[in-house]
Design a protein around this motif. Structure first.
Motif, PDB file in Angstrom:
ATOM      1  N   VAL A  43       0.662  -1.256  -0.135  1.00 19.65           N
ATOM      2  CA  VAL A  43      -0.185   0.043   0.065  1.00 19.65           C
ATOM      3  C   VAL A  43       0.891   1.294   0.131  1.00 19.65           C
ATOM      4  O   VAL A  43       0.376   2.370  -0.171  1.00 19.65           O
ATOM      5  CB  VAL A  43      -0.864  -0.030   1.177  1.00 19.65           C
ATOM      6  CG1 VAL A  43      -2.049  -1.172   1.078  1.00 19.65           C
ATOM      7  CG2 VAL A  43      -0.211  -0.017   2.412  1.00 19.65           C
ATOM      8  N   VAL A 218      -0.360   7.690   2.826  1.00 16.31           N
ATOM      9  CA  VAL A 218      -1.224   6.331   2.969  1.00 16.31           C
ATOM     10  C   VAL A 218      -2.067   6.443   4.151  1.00 16.31           C
ATOM     11  O   VAL A 218      -1.702   6.984   5.385  1.00 16.31           O
ATOM     12  CB  VAL A 218      -0.051   5.284   3.157  1.00 16.31           C
ATOM     13  CG1 VAL A 218      -0.894   3.982   3.425  1.00 16.31           C
ATOM     14  CG2 VAL A 218       0.612   5.276   1.909  1.00 16.31           C
ATOM     15  N   SER A 240      -6.302   3.009   2.691  1.00 16.28           N
ATOM     16  CA  SER A 240      -5.698   2.000   1.978  1.00 16.28           C
ATOM     17  C   SER A 240      -5.528   0.645   2.682  1.00 16.28           C
ATOM     18  O   SER A 240      -5.575  -0.510   1.987  1.00 16.28           O
ATOM     19  CB  SER A 240      -4.234   2.280   1.471  1.00 16.28           C
ATOM     20  OG  SER A 240      -4.320   3.497   0.678  1.00 16.28           O
ATOM     21  N   ARG A 283     -14.665   1.728  -4.157  1.00 14.51           N
ATOM     22  CA  ARG A 283     -13.260   1.695  -3.815  1.00 14.51           C
ATOM     23  C   ARG A 283     -13.016   0.380  -2.810  1.00 14.51           C
ATOM     24  O   ARG A 283     -13.885  -0.331  -2.551  1.00 14.51           O
ATOM     25  CB  ARG A 283     -13.219   2.897  -3.018  1.00 14.51           C
ATOM     26  CG  ARG A 283     -13.632   4.211  -3.850  1.00 14.51           C
ATOM     27  CD  ARG A 283     -13.562   5.375  -2.990  1.00 14.51           C
ATOM     28  NE  ARG A 283     -12.062   5.812  -2.711  1.00 14.51           N
ATOM     29  CZ  ARG A 283     -11.581   6.885  -2.094  1.00 14.51           C
ATOM     30  NH1 ARG A 283     -12.575   7.819  -1.528  1.00 14.51           N
ATOM     31  NH2 ARG A 283     -10.438   7.278  -1.722  1.00 14.51           N
ATOM     32  N   ALA A 285      -9.986  -1.338   0.160  1.00 14.35           N
ATOM     33  CA  ALA A 285      -9.033  -1.439   1.056  1.00 14.35           C
ATOM     34  C   ALA A 285      -8.669  -2.690   1.497  1.00 14.35           C
ATOM     35  O   ALA A 285      -9.543  -3.739   1.699  1.00 14.35           O
ATOM     36  CB  ALA A 285      -9.250  -0.695   2.472  1.00 14.35           C
ATOM     37  N   ALA A 317       3.517  -0.436  -3.233  1.00 11.32           N
ATOM     38  CA  ALA A 317       2.795  -1.084  -4.117  1.00 11.32           C
ATOM     39  C   ALA A 317       3.422  -1.473  -5.534  1.00 11.32           C
ATOM     40  O   ALA A 317       2.849  -2.079  -6.374  1.00 11.32           O
ATOM     41  CB  ALA A 317       1.709   0.320  -4.606  1.00 11.32           C
TER      42      ALA A 317
END
Length: 322
Positions: A43, A218, A240, A283, A285, A317
């Motif tokens: 992340v 983040v 995230s 979205r 996570a 990432a």
């Protein structure tokens, strides 16, 4: 006695013996078979330095639980960069004695924490079969645990950040991290309505505003109980990664069967332990739910679900793992 009756009696005897053996294993062996689960979450900003997080949850500590205290102390050898504590540290009126003993080695290591209801209320006996019907209910009563003393220990002595319905920021190994968390959603103490204001205030006052160059921020959400409304809100606010506890991983599982039998909240049972993806409104996570390290002193059994701490490495990432 007929042959059929003898066979039935024998079968009942075998079943009873198996039940006793399973209970003995769960109460005497597996409950103390502490493990470290390792996970990776990609992340961070590409090129960022990895961060190691020690996720602790659901200690439910009683003062006499010395084996658990010593095992937690031994985790300092892992040299984590950050501690995330998702609550229910106390499990007895004098539980803070054991919590202090367990967590003292982590003084000075950055940390954040939220509370579960067992950081306010001592344990009471509950019929475990009721968990199969619905998440456990609570009755109004006065808090009887040393919550204020626990907070002073975690904040003043260990130096950890209190995330109960709050947002805070950390610069760690060059990574810009923002955290937002809630108090125990199982009790309805999560104030999701306050989080947008807390996040906005944090972002307006964070030190790195004066340094425009650097890694992307983040966002990480932290909750004790992983109720869907909380997870959805965290994703909406840009998390995230999300860390949670509360479920005990089901505490008692059927060997070979995927997923928990119960989760004591509305999260899908197959996401009651481990890392999974939480999606909401287009979205997503990464969600890590810990099975925790303890049990209520009135239900001291685990089966096919050993107590755990989780060592999570946040990586860039742009790094992929098989």
């Amino acid at each position: 006695m007929t042959r059929a009756a003898r066979s039935a009696t024998t079968a009942l005897g075998v079943a009873a013996a198996g039940g006793v053996a399973a209970f003995a294993w769960g109460a005497l062996v597996e409950r103390n078979r502490f493990t470290v689960r390792t996970e990776t979450m990609a992340v961070l900003d590409p090129g960022a330095r990895p961060i190691t997080i020690l996720h602790l949850s659901d200690l439910h500590m009683a003062p006499w639980q010395e084996n658990k205290q010593e095992w937690i102390r031994s985790l300092a050898i892992l040299e984590p960069d950050l501690i995330i504590d998702t609550g229910d540290n106390l499990g007895h009126l004098d539980g803070l004695v054991g919590v202090r003993r367990a967590l003292e080695p982590f003084a000075g290591i950055p940390g954040i924490f939220v509370h579960g209801s067992n950081d306010y209320f001592g344990p009471v006996f509950k019929n475990p079969m009721k968990y199969f019907a619905a998440p456990s209910r609570h009755h109004e009563r006065s808090a009887d645990l040393a919550t204020a003393s626990l907070d002073r220990f975690l904040e003043d002595e260990l130096g950890w950040l209190n995330l109960n319905n709050a947002a805070r920021a950390l610069l760690l190994k060059g990574n810009r991290l923002e955290f937002f968390g809630v108090n125990d959603a199982h009790r309805g103490w999560d104030r999701l309505d306050r989080l947008p204001g807390a996040i906005e205030e944090m972002r307006e006052n964070v030190a790195w505003n004066d340094e425009p160059a650097g890694n992307d921020v983040v966002s990480i959400g932290v909750t004790h109980a992983p109720y869907q409304r909380v997870l959805d809100a965290f994703v909406t606010y840009g998390a995230s990664a999300i860390f949670a506890g509360h479920t005990h991983g089901g505490q008692v599982r059927v060997p070979g069967m995927a997923g928990a039998l119960v989760a004591n909240c509305d999260i899908p049972r197959d996401q009651a332990q481990g890392v999974s993806i939480w999606e909401h409104a287009g979205r997503s996570a990464l969600l890590n739910v810990s099975a925790g390290l303890g049990t209520s002193i009135y239900a001291p059994v685990r089966f096919a679900c050993p107590p755990e701490a989780v060592l999570v490495t946040l990586t860039p990432a742009d790094i992929s793992y098989p």
